[in-house]
Write a protein that holds these residues in place. Structure first.
Motif, PDB file in Angstrom:
ATOM      1  N   ALA A  36       1.001  -1.044   0.073  1.00 56.00           N
ATOM      2  CA  ALA A  36      -0.205  -0.027   0.013  1.00 56.00           C
ATOM      3  C   ALA A  36       0.996   1.409  -0.129  1.00 56.00           C
ATOM      4  O   ALA A  36       0.592   2.433  -0.765  1.00 56.00           O
ATOM      5  CB  ALA A  36      -0.863   0.043   1.267  1.00 56.00           C
ATOM      6  N   ALA A  37       1.903   1.343   0.856  1.00 51.59           N
ATOM      7  CA  ALA A  37       2.758   2.463   0.812  1.00 51.59           C
ATOM      8  C   ALA A  37       3.425   2.824  -0.649  1.00 51.59           C
ATOM      9  O   ALA A  37       3.713   3.672  -0.902  1.00 51.59           O
ATOM     10  CB  ALA A  37       3.919   2.126   1.970  1.00 51.59           C
ATOM     11  N   GLY A  38       3.788   1.588  -1.272  1.00 50.43           N
ATOM     12  CA  GLY A  38       4.428   1.543  -2.680  1.00 50.43           C
ATOM     13  C   GLY A  38       3.595   2.311  -3.544  1.00 50.43           C
ATOM     14  O   GLY A  38       3.695   3.100  -4.322  1.00 50.43           O
ATOM     15  N   LEU A  39       2.149   2.008  -3.413  1.00 48.19           N
ATOM     16  CA  LEU A  39       1.224   2.399  -4.408  1.00 48.19           C
ATOM     17  C   LEU A  39       1.233   4.061  -4.128  1.00 48.19           C
ATOM     18  O   LEU A  39       0.994   4.957  -4.699  1.00 48.19           O
ATOM     19  CB  LEU A  39      -0.202   1.840  -4.284  1.00 48.19           C
ATOM     20  N   ARG A  40       1.054   4.204  -2.748  1.00 48.44           N
ATOM     21  CA  ARG A  40       0.713   5.850  -2.208  1.00 48.44           C
ATOM     22  C   ARG A  40       1.816   6.590  -2.782  1.00 48.44           C
ATOM     23  O   ARG A  40       1.579   7.968  -2.689  1.00 48.44           O
ATOM     24  CB  ARG A  40       0.323   5.744  -0.922  1.00 48.44           C
TER      25      ARG A  40
END
Length: 221
Positions: free
Chosen positions: A100-104
């Motif tokens: 999720a952090a990578g997408l954000r």
């Protein structure tokens, strides 16, 4: 969940979950981590929906869809922790995956682009969750199999809600352009090896056995 809806989600995602991740997920020693991280994902999904409600108060369709989504995600959280309690799995702190952090990291910081990208990220997270529930269910014990299959309809609806809201926020041309950006990032996150197993982790660094062996053994007891 209708087969056509799952087909739509599989077509939306840039790649399937690697078999090696499924092999890792069904190992008995990973069941506690799977459930703990699943519970964390449900909490985070509800929190994301609530944050959108607080931030975008003039978007009535968003308010309605995110309110419903938050309620459903917290209900799923309650169901996961009930299963954990039944199985004697303590709810301990574990680190989050980089998914999720990578997408954000790809979300733009200015409005209205930030809203559009945030909604697209939500669509990818819900779609990937749905796809993984479907991949895992056949190899789990009957209780978890039934539970994960029961989540497919709501997770699929959440994916569609996020995508529809993104189309309202940006229009088809801009959404398609941004989808291409996030598809590349999502594929990298899913296929790049991760040392720690999590619900949204990438392919494991190593795998002790093949998926064909898991299939030959039947469901995970």
């Amino acid at each position: 969940m209708a087969v056509s809806a799952l087909d739509e989600i599989q077509a939306f995602l840039p790649c399937p979950t690697p078999d090696s991740w499924v092999e890792e997920a069904v190992k008995p020693e990973n069941q506690a981590v799977l459930l703990i991280d699943h519970a964390n994902c449900e909490k985070k999904a509800a929190s994301t929906a609530l944050n959108l409600i607080y931030r975008y108060i003039d978007h009535f369709e968003l308010l309605n869809k995110m309110s419903r989504l938050a309620r459903e995600e917290m209900r799923h959280f309650e169901q996961v922790i009930a299963i954990m309690q039944k199985r004697g799995i303590p709810y301990s702190n574990i680190s989050a995956s980089r998914y999720a952090a990578g997408l954000r990291q790809r979300v733009r910081t200015h409005e209205p682009a930030k809203l559009l990208d945030t909604l697209i990220v939500g669509a990818f997270i819900e779609a990937r969750s749905c796809e993984r529930f479907a991949r895992l269910a056949p190899f789990l014990d009957p209780e978890l199999k039934n539970f994960y299959q029961s989540l497919l309809t709501s997770e699929g609806r959440h994916y569609r809600d996020y995508l529809d809201l993104a189309l309202q926020a940006g229009g088809a041309k801009e959404v398609n352009e941004r989808l291409a950006v996030f598809r590349r990032e999502e594929r990298s996150l899913v296929e790049t090896p991760d040392a720690e197993f999590r619900f949204h982790s990438g392919a494991p660094v190593t795998s002790d056995r093949g998926l064909s062996e898991v299939v030959s053994m039947g469901t995970l007891a």
